[in-house]
Structure formats: C-alpha cells, structure tokens
Design a protein around this motif. Structure first.
Motif, PDB file in Angstrom:
ATOM      1  N   GLN A  68     -18.388 -38.287  11.455  1.00 21.44           N
ATOM      2  CA  GLN A  68     -18.478 -37.211  10.468  1.00 21.44           C
ATOM      3  C   GLN A  68     -19.188 -37.673   9.200  1.00 21.44           C
ATOM      4  O   GLN A  68     -19.963 -36.923   8.604  1.00 21.44           O
ATOM      5  CB  GLN A  68     -17.082 -36.674  10.147  1.00 21.44           C
ATOM      6  CG  GLN A  68     -16.454 -35.947  11.328  1.00 21.44           C
ATOM      7  CD  GLN A  68     -14.945 -35.785  11.190  1.00 21.44           C
ATOM      8  OE1 GLN A  68     -14.334 -36.254  10.233  1.00 21.44           O
ATOM      9  NE2 GLN A  68     -14.350 -35.122  12.172  1.00 21.44           N
ATOM     10  N   ALA A  69     -18.964 -38.923   8.805  1.00 20.43           N
ATOM     11  CA  ALA A  69     -19.651 -39.468   7.629  1.00 20.43           C
ATOM     12  C   ALA A  69     -21.158 -39.541   7.883  1.00 20.43           C
ATOM     13  O   ALA A  69     -21.959 -39.223   6.993  1.00 20.43           O
ATOM     14  CB  ALA A  69     -19.092 -40.842   7.278  1.00 20.43           C
ATOM     15  N   LEU A  70     -21.552 -39.941   9.098  1.00 16.17           N
ATOM     16  CA  LEU A  70     -22.981 -39.945   9.435  1.00 16.17           C
ATOM     17  C   LEU A  70     -23.547 -38.528   9.373  1.00 16.17           C
ATOM     18  O   LEU A  70     -24.659 -38.321   8.886  1.00 16.17           O
ATOM     19  CB  LEU A  70     -23.210 -40.537  10.823  1.00 16.17           C
ATOM     20  CG  LEU A  70     -22.958 -42.027  11.004  1.00 16.17           C
ATOM     21  CD1 LEU A  70     -23.248 -42.437  12.450  1.00 16.17           C
ATOM     22  CD2 LEU A  70     -23.753 -42.867  10.029  1.00 16.17           C
ATOM     23  N   GLU A  71     -22.794 -37.564   9.872  1.00 14.09           N
ATOM     24  CA  GLU A  71     -23.256 -36.166   9.852  1.00 14.09           C
ATOM     25  C   GLU A  71     -23.448 -35.671   8.416  1.00 14.09           C
ATOM     26  O   GLU A  71     -24.421 -34.968   8.130  1.00 14.09           O
ATOM     27  CB  GLU A  71     -22.279 -35.272  10.613  1.00 14.09           C
ATOM     28  CG  GLU A  71     -22.311 -35.513  12.106  1.00 14.09           C
ATOM     29  CD  GLU A  71     -21.212 -34.797  12.866  1.00 14.09           C
ATOM     30  OE1 GLU A  71     -20.276 -34.253  12.227  1.00 14.09           O
ATOM     31  OE2 GLU A  71     -21.270 -34.802  14.111  1.00 14.09           O
ATOM     32  N   ARG A  72     -22.545 -36.047   7.525  1.00 19.41           N
ATOM     33  CA  ARG A  72     -22.700 -35.652   6.114  1.00 19.41           C
ATOM     34  C   ARG A  72     -23.973 -36.254   5.524  1.00 19.41           C
ATOM     35  O   ARG A  72     -24.715 -35.589   4.799  1.00 19.41           O
ATOM     36  CB  ARG A  72     -21.467 -36.065   5.290  1.00 19.41           C
ATOM     37  CG  ARG A  72     -20.259 -35.173   5.506  1.00 19.41           C
ATOM     38  CD  ARG A  72     -19.146 -35.441   4.507  1.00 19.41           C
ATOM     39  NE  ARG A  72     -18.633 -36.798   4.549  1.00 19.41           N
ATOM     40  CZ  ARG A  72     -17.703 -37.229   5.411  1.00 19.41           C
ATOM     41  NH1 ARG A  72     -17.185 -36.391   6.293  1.00 19.41           N
ATOM     42  NH2 ARG A  72     -17.282 -38.479   5.365  1.00 19.41           N
TER      43      ARG A  72
END
Length: 184
Positions: A90-94
């Motif tokens: 999710q951090a990569l997606e952000r």
C-alpha cells in the motif's frame, strides 16, 4: 540480530549447494535461490541508481525500498518466513499515485532511456520484473506469500513511473518508441 559473517568463504558451496536461512541445503540453481538471488540483484541495481544525483525524496524512497528488498530476500530465503506486509504494498501504491499524478498520460510505448538516472531506474525495473517472474515460478513449486509477489509487481510499476520522473528532472523527458520509423 542474526549471525554475523566473520569469514566470507566457507567452502560449503563448492559442491554446488547453498544453505537457506533455515539451514536446509539446496542446489544453487534451485527456484528459491534464483528468486532471492534476483531480488538481491535488483537491490544492487538500486544501489547503482543511488550512486548518481537524485532528488532527495526519490533517494529516500529508494533507500527505504532497498531495506524492504533485503527483507523480501530474507522472506524468500527462509521458507515460511513473513517479512513483507500488505502495508508495504500500500505504501508503494501511495508513492505510485503521488509520482504519477504530475506525469502526462502515455499514448505510446517508451524506450528505457531519458538520461543516466532514468536509464539506471529502467534497468532496476527490468530486474525487479525478472525477480517477480522467478518468484511466481517458485510459487508454482513451493508456498510463497502473495505479498511477496504483489510487492515486486508494484515495485516494478513504481520504478517505471520514477524513471519517467527522473527523465523529466534531467530535462530529457520520455523517449518514445517510433513504431512507424523508416529504415534507410
């Protein structure tokens, strides 16, 4: 903290085997070794990218990713170990959403170019994509957590976007594939 290496060579791999993190000996060309070895290669490619001038937020992000790739390598090296979490993906997606927001939409394929930093980023992206393929291959043979594969998939997407960002920052922009070029 785990074991520290006091001696680099052990000679235990001279027979073509290597030890996994749980002590199991496997052939050096086993699917699991290929998967975590390519994750290590991807991490090294990021190190090569980090050796050139980069915007500080990109540098900080890639340094965090290097730590996570080390964690992922450990996860793949120790059967049953979990290191990468859904929150990491999710951090990569952000970050993907953040960096992609200011980029123009692509209407053509791009060449892996755009200046030194962008080209290094593209190389890292292709190595991450290979690590993903090898991890998928491993998952056909042995249990692999979905988070490991998802992380690599998202990371290759992020590196594609960062290559575009770096190409723009260096004044090169996207180098588009000229599919209708004429041959002399």
């Amino acid at each position: 903290m785990g074991n520290r290496l006091s001696r680099i060579y052990t000679r235990t791999g001279d027979d073509g085997s290597t030890g996994l993190g749980d002590g199991t000996r496997v052939p050096k060309d086993a699917a699991r070794v290929n998967a975590y070895g390519t994750v290590d290669e991807a991490n090294s490619a990021l190190g090569v990218l980090l050796a050139v001038p980069l915007p500080e937020p990109v540098r900080a992000l890639l340094t965090t990713v290097q730590h996570q790739l080390f964690d992922l390598g450990g996860e793949l090296c120790i059967p049953g170990h979990a290191a990468i979490q859904a929150a990491d993906i999710q951090a990569l997606e952000r970050q993907l959403d953040h960096y992609n927001a200011d980029l123009p939409a692509l209407k053509e394929f791009m060449l892996p170019a755009g200046g030194e930093a962008a080209a290094r980023c593209h190389l890292a992206r292709t190595i991450v994509r290979r690590a993903e393929r090898e991890t998928v291959g491993l998952a056909r043979l042995e249990p692999v957590r979905a988070e490991a594969i998802g992380y690599l998939n998202r990371l290759s997407d992020l590196l594609f976007v960062l290559a575009r960002v770096l190409a723009r920052a260096d004044g090169h922009g996207d180098v588009l594939w000229q599919h209708q070029r004429r041959h002399a």
